[in-house]
Design a protein around this motif. Structure first.
Motif, PDB file in Angstrom:
ATOM      1  N   SER A  21       0.817  -1.215   0.000  1.00 38.97           N
ATOM      2  CA  SER A  21       0.000   0.000   0.000  1.00 38.97           C
ATOM      3  C   SER A  21       0.849   1.263   0.000  1.00 38.97           C
ATOM      4  O   SER A  21       0.511   2.254  -0.645  1.00 38.97           O
ATOM      5  N   ARG A  42     -11.498  -3.657   0.695  1.00 38.16           N
ATOM      6  CA  ARG A  42     -10.146  -3.130   0.488  1.00 38.16           C
ATOM      7  C   ARG A  42     -10.153  -1.606   0.470  1.00 38.16           C
ATOM      8  O   ARG A  42      -9.270  -0.965   1.045  1.00 38.16           O
ATOM      9  N   MET A  63      -6.217   0.274  -6.579  1.00 40.36           N
ATOM     10  CA  MET A  63      -5.866  -0.752  -5.595  1.00 40.36           C
ATOM     11  C   MET A  63      -6.895  -1.887  -5.528  1.00 40.36           C
ATOM     12  O   MET A  63      -6.539  -3.018  -5.202  1.00 40.36           O
ATOM     13  N   GLU A  93      -8.411   0.785   3.688  1.00 42.80           N
ATOM     14  CA  GLU A  93      -7.064   1.253   3.356  1.00 42.80           C
ATOM     15  C   GLU A  93      -6.718   2.498   4.169  1.00 42.80           C
ATOM     16  O   GLU A  93      -7.555   3.386   4.366  1.00 42.80           O
ATOM     17  N   LEU A 151      -7.461   4.468  -4.761  1.00 37.73           N
ATOM     18  CA  LEU A 151      -8.254   3.340  -4.266  1.00 37.73           C
ATOM     19  C   LEU A 151      -8.834   2.525  -5.422  1.00 37.73           C
ATOM     20  O   LEU A 151      -8.905   1.287  -5.340  1.00 37.73           O
TER      21      LEU A 151
END
Length: 288
Positions: free
Chosen positions: A119, A213, A156, A217, A153
């Motif tokens: 991350s 997720r 990701m 995050e 995001l």
């Protein structure tokens, strides 16, 4: 036969114990968050805590309103899903049904690599590359914003959506597609009208993973969102629920520390609620 049955019983017992351990950890985390988070909510007041618009935990007269964090997390997660789900779904459909083997192999490896990137690397690239681009493109004083966080995001969550959706699409029986093709449908029509509905539950599970997720995050969004406790605006600096905890936990004490545990409790309940709602609709679709 007795030895074989004994071995099966032992394996069954081991699996049962592991399953109970997993459930036990979930229950332990739940109980710990409730015990740690309730005292601050009780002292601050649930309405002032959830609906308060000001967070000033280190001020002379501290305020502990987390409405900006809640709205920012909701908007950021929703934006990431709106961007990431269509891209991830169409990519998965292409790789599962249309892509040649060589392209599928290369793109599959790239997706796996994307899933393995830490991350903090996403956040670093976003801070160095994306934030200056947003600042110049929209003529902003600072590019660290909710918009930059949504883009990071969205990138990701792509690996989770793509990999799970591919697995769901490849599990659709080939007979379904053959029957559709035999009736005169084109391959693309077959994939969209037969394969996708048949894999709907798996695709929905991929979306659930993407939501988890995105909303969970912390490090990446802290580096690109500005980490300021403002009410959310698309091109303003904001702070998410996760980043509120991560940014203050190291030096917190007293009521401030208890309030951070209360934020963790709200985040945990929020994720549980989303999963419960999505699972309810999935089960209802299966039953119908």
């Amino acid at each position: 036969m007795k030895k074989k049955r004994l071995f099966e019983n032992i394996v069954h017992g081991v699996f049962l114990v592991l399953g109970l351990v997993t459930v036990g950890f979930v229950l332990l985390i739940t109980v710990y968050l409730i015990l740690s988070g309730i005292p601050a909510i009780r002292e601050i007041g649930i309405l002032d805590f959830l609906l308060g618009k000001e967070w000033a935990s280190t001020a002379a007269k501290p305020s502990y309103g987390i409405l900006p964090f809640i709205l920012t997390s909701v908007y950021g997660t929703a934006g990431a899903i709106l961007l990431g789900v269509p891209i991830g779904f169409l990519t998965a459909l292409y790789l599962a049904k249309l892509a040649p083997k060589k392209i599928k192999s290369v793109m599959g490896s790239a997706v796996s690599l994307l899933a393995g990137i830490p991350s903090v690397v996403y956040g670093l690239v976003g801070m160095i590359v994306l934030v200056p681009v947003v600042r110049k493109l929209f003529h902003l004083p600072d590019g660290a914003s909710l918009f930059a966080a949504i883009i990071v995001l969205a990138v990701m969550i792509l690996p989770s959506i793509i990999k799970v959706s591919i697995t769901a699409l490849e599990a659709v029986p080939k007979e379904y597609e053959d029957a559709s093709l035999a009736l005169g449908a084109t391959p693309v029509e077959t994939y969209f009208h037969v394969s996708v509905p048949a894999a709907r539950s798996g695709i929905a599970a991929a979306v659930v993973l993407g939501v988890g997720r995105a909303i969970g995050e912390a490090m990446a969004v802290m580096m690109v969102a500005g980490n300021v406790a403002n009410m959310p605006s698309l091109f303003g600096s904001v702070r998410f629920l996760t980043t509120a905890i991560a940014s203050e936990m190291s030096y917190s004490a007293g009521l401030q520390r208890q309030a951070l545990f209360s934020i963790a409790l709200v985040l945990f309940l929020f994720i549980m609620l989303i999963n419960a709602v999505l699972n309810f609709f999935l089960k209802r679709d299966k039953e119908s």
